[in-house]
Design an enzyme around this catalytic site. Structure first.
Site, PDB file in Angstrom:
ATOM      1  N   ASN A  97       0.478  -1.076   0.573  1.00 40.99           N
ATOM      2  CA  ASN A  97      -0.438  -0.225  -0.105  1.00 40.99           C
ATOM      3  C   ASN A  97       1.065   1.226   0.130  1.00 40.99           C
ATOM      4  O   ASN A  97       1.786   2.027   0.920  1.00 40.99           O
ATOM      5  CB  ASN A  97      -1.103  -0.201   0.781  1.00 40.99           C
ATOM      6  CG  ASN A  97      -2.062   1.320   1.099  1.00 40.99           C
ATOM      7  OD1 ASN A  97      -1.822   2.179  -0.267  1.00 40.99           O
ATOM      8  ND2 ASN A  97      -2.484   1.676   2.773  1.00 40.99           N
ATOM      9  N   TRP A  98       0.890   2.170  -1.073  1.00 40.20           N
ATOM     10  CA  TRP A  98       2.068   2.921  -0.797  1.00 40.20           C
ATOM     11  C   TRP A  98       1.575   4.053  -0.483  1.00 40.20           C
ATOM     12  O   TRP A  98       2.462   5.262  -0.653  1.00 40.20           O
ATOM     13  CB  TRP A  98       2.364   3.641  -2.980  1.00 40.20           C
ATOM     14  CG  TRP A  98       3.559   2.345  -3.058  1.00 40.20           C
ATOM     15  CD1 TRP A  98       3.930   0.932  -2.545  1.00 40.20           C
ATOM     16  CD2 TRP A  98       4.050   2.306  -4.804  1.00 40.20           C
ATOM     17  NE1 TRP A  98       4.917   0.300  -3.593  1.00 40.20           N
ATOM     18  CE2 TRP A  98       4.703   0.936  -4.988  1.00 40.20           C
ATOM     19  CE3 TRP A  98       3.687   2.818  -5.893  1.00 40.20           C
ATOM     20  CZ2 TRP A  98       5.756   1.000  -6.063  1.00 40.20           C
ATOM     21  CZ3 TRP A  98       4.580   2.736  -6.674  1.00 40.20           C
ATOM     22  CH2 TRP A  98       5.013   1.259  -7.062  1.00 40.20           C
ATOM     23  N   LYS A  99       0.112   4.105  -0.362  1.00 39.14           N
ATOM     24  CA  LYS A  99      -0.621   5.589   0.112  1.00 39.14           C
ATOM     25  C   LYS A  99      -0.642   6.623  -0.443  1.00 39.14           C
ATOM     26  O   LYS A  99       0.074   6.658  -1.445  1.00 39.14           O
ATOM     27  CB  LYS A  99      -0.121   5.940   1.442  1.00 39.14           C
ATOM     28  CG  LYS A  99       0.061   3.963   2.646  1.00 39.14           C
ATOM     29  CD  LYS A  99      -0.168   4.604   4.187  1.00 39.14           C
ATOM     30  CE  LYS A  99       0.071   3.465   4.620  1.00 39.14           C
ATOM     31  NZ  LYS A  99      -0.578   3.805   6.113  1.00 39.14           N
ATOM     32  N   HIS A 155      -9.469   1.809   4.091  1.00 35.14           N
ATOM     33  CA  HIS A 155      -7.999   1.836   6.066  1.00 35.14           C
ATOM     34  C   HIS A 155      -8.070   2.270   6.635  1.00 35.14           C
ATOM     35  O   HIS A 155      -9.090   3.159   6.108  1.00 35.14           O
ATOM     36  CB  HIS A 155      -7.449   2.359   4.516  1.00 35.14           C
ATOM     37  CG  HIS A 155      -5.538   1.831   4.535  1.00 35.14           C
ATOM     38  ND1 HIS A 155      -5.085   2.959   6.058  1.00 35.14           N
ATOM     39  CD2 HIS A 155      -4.730   0.958   4.899  1.00 35.14           C
ATOM     40  CE1 HIS A 155      -3.839   2.486   5.954  1.00 35.14           C
ATOM     41  NE2 HIS A 155      -3.915   1.523   5.944  1.00 35.14           N
ATOM     42  N   GLU A 194      -6.664   5.094   7.379  1.00 37.94           N
ATOM     43  CA  GLU A 194      -6.608   6.959   7.143  1.00 37.94           C
ATOM     44  C   GLU A 194      -7.711   7.150   6.425  1.00 37.94           C
ATOM     45  O   GLU A 194      -7.321   8.053   7.182  1.00 37.94           O
ATOM     46  CB  GLU A 194      -5.113   6.330   6.156  1.00 37.94           C
ATOM     47  CG  GLU A 194      -3.581   6.337   7.218  1.00 37.94           C
ATOM     48  CD  GLU A 194      -2.747   5.889   6.272  1.00 37.94           C
ATOM     49  OE1 GLU A 194      -2.451   5.866   5.302  1.00 37.94           O
ATOM     50  OE2 GLU A 194      -1.733   4.927   7.331  1.00 37.94           O
ATOM     51  N   GLU A 232      -5.254  -4.444   9.950  1.00 34.77           N
ATOM     52  CA  GLU A 232      -4.472  -4.055  10.716  1.00 34.77           C
ATOM     53  C   GLU A 232      -4.547  -2.966  12.044  1.00 34.77           C
ATOM     54  O   GLU A 232      -5.472  -2.347  11.697  1.00 34.77           O
ATOM     55  CB  GLU A 232      -4.170  -2.760   9.717  1.00 34.77           C
ATOM     56  CG  GLU A 232      -3.818  -3.384   8.003  1.00 34.77           C
ATOM     57  CD  GLU A 232      -3.339  -2.418   7.488  1.00 34.77           C
ATOM     58  OE1 GLU A 232      -2.542  -3.036   6.619  1.00 34.77           O
ATOM     59  OE2 GLU A 232      -4.363  -1.016   7.195  1.00 34.77           O
ATOM     60  N   GLY A 265       2.781   2.409  10.323  1.00 36.48           N
ATOM     61  CA  GLY A 265       2.868   3.731  10.534  1.00 36.48           C
ATOM     62  C   GLY A 265       3.770   3.924  11.252  1.00 36.48           C
ATOM     63  O   GLY A 265       4.356   4.877  12.105  1.00 36.48           O
ATOM     64  N   SER A 311       3.114  -2.167  10.378  1.00 35.55           N
ATOM     65  CA  SER A 311       4.506  -2.326  10.640  1.00 35.55           C
ATOM     66  C   SER A 311       5.410  -3.485  10.439  1.00 35.55           C
ATOM     67  O   SER A 311       5.807  -4.249  10.325  1.00 35.55           O
ATOM     68  CB  SER A 311       5.151  -2.015  12.282  1.00 35.55           C
ATOM     69  OG  SER A 311       4.491  -0.253  12.534  1.00 35.55           O
ATOM     70  N   GLY A 317       3.297  -1.166   4.892  1.00 35.95           N
ATOM     71  CA  GLY A 317       2.571   0.441   4.277  1.00 35.95           C
ATOM     72  C   GLY A 317       4.544   0.895   3.671  1.00 35.95           C
ATOM     73  O   GLY A 317       4.770   0.223   2.666  1.00 35.95           O
TER      74      GLY A 317
HETATM   75  P1  PGA Z   1       2.829   0.440   7.233  1.00 33.46           P
HETATM   76  O1  PGA Z   1       1.100   0.618   6.544  1.00 33.46           O
HETATM   77  O2  PGA Z   1       3.464  -0.938   7.214  1.00 33.46           O
HETATM   78  O3  PGA Z   1       3.579   1.210   7.081  1.00 33.46           O
HETATM   79  O4  PGA Z   1       2.876   0.049   8.893  1.00 33.46           O
HETATM   80  C1  PGA Z   1       0.454  -0.609   6.630  1.00 33.46           C
HETATM   81  C2  PGA Z   1      -1.145  -0.242   5.718  1.00 33.46           C
HETATM   82  O5  PGA Z   1      -1.551   0.879   6.727  1.00 33.46           O
HETATM   83  O6  PGA Z   1      -1.463  -0.896   5.285  1.00 33.46           O
END
Ligand code: PGA
Length: 255
Positions: free
Chosen positions: A13-15, A98, A100, A170, A176, A216, A237
């Site tokens: 997931n590149w966001k 997600h 976010e 998640e 993150g 993470s 991510g």
């Molecule tokens: P992260 O993000 O691996 O940077 O913790 C995972 C995600 O939000 O899908």
């Protein structure tokens, strides 16, 4: 049913990261590193990178996904993209719900449900994200929160459609933050999630669903997380932004 009968899927997931040039470069670097790997590999990129990513990944074992889609087919929804717009481009997969999106963009369990249904109706594969916040974990309602998010998100989704749904567990506190759930914590919730799916769709259907862990996950902790019986993949991510890092996770996950 045996874990081996489920598809292992590692998705990045590149966001809101990478422009088109960076997208093409990273996919070109990744292709030889993951060639012949026998599991699902996907990169969920910003909308503006989709076409570049589709072209760069053509003929490889890397699928391309989007990070969201709207629930209406078209109309006055400034800034939104419909599921049909994604399928028309040849995008096979989309992330929905997600944390976010829920945290920063007002996404609710109800809008997640509408988006899931629209994506499935359009023919997309859905990576449906659920997860508790730190406060909710400390309050001892982790199971309830994930169960509620899952039940609402999947309301009206048929057993046939469920075959195109991947669940990503998640925990919000692990995203993150560098603070990964322990393999036992992640396994406990992923098993609960499978239990909820069994309640909704029966044991057989639940055993066929790929459940990813996300938060993470990296080259160091992936193998141990993925060794757990109910963890069938990862949604990655930060560690999906560099080809060698992402390839190491795929190495740990796939034969
Ligand atoms: P992260 O993000 O691996 O940077 O913790 C995972 C995600 O939000 O899908």
């Amino acid at each position: 049913m045996d874990k081996k009968l489920r598809r292992t899927i590692i998705a990045g997931n590149w966001k809101m990261n990478k422009d088109r040039q960076q997208t093409a470069a990273m996919i070109a670097e990744l292709i030889p590193l993951v060639k012949g790997k026998d599991c699902g590999i996907a990169l969920c990129v910003p909308y503006t990178d989709l076409e570049t990513a589709l072209n760069a990944a053509k003929g490889s074992n890397i699928a391309v996904g989007a990070q969201n889609c709207h629930f209406e087919e078209s109309g006055a929804f400034t800034g939104e993209i419909s599921a049909g717009m994604l399928t028309e481009m040849g995008v096979p997969t989309v992330i929905i719900g997600h944390s976010e999106r829920r945290q920063y963009f007002g996404e609710t369990d109800e809008t997640v449900n509408k988006r899931v249904k629209a994506a499935l109706t359009a023919g997309l594969e859905v990576i449906l994200c659920v997860g508790e916040t730190l406060t909710q974990r400390e309050q001892g309602i982790t199971g309830e929160i994930n169960s509620m998010q899952l039940k609402i998100a999947l309301s009206g989704v048929s057993e046939a459609e469920l075959r195109r749904v991947i669940i990503a567990y998640e925990p919000v506190w692990a995203i993150g933050t560098g603070r990964t759930a322990t393999p036992d914590q992640a396994q406990e919730v992923c098993a609960q999630i499978r239990g909820v799916l069994a309640g909704l769709y029966g044991q057989k259907a639940a055993q066929g669903v790929t459940i990813q862990y996300g938060g993470s996950m990296n080259a160091q902790n992936a193998a141990e997380l993925l060794s757990k019986p109910d963890i069938d993949g990862g949604l990655i991510g930060g560690a999906s932004l560099k080809a060698p890092d992402f390839a190491k996770i795929i190495e740990a996950a796939c034969m």
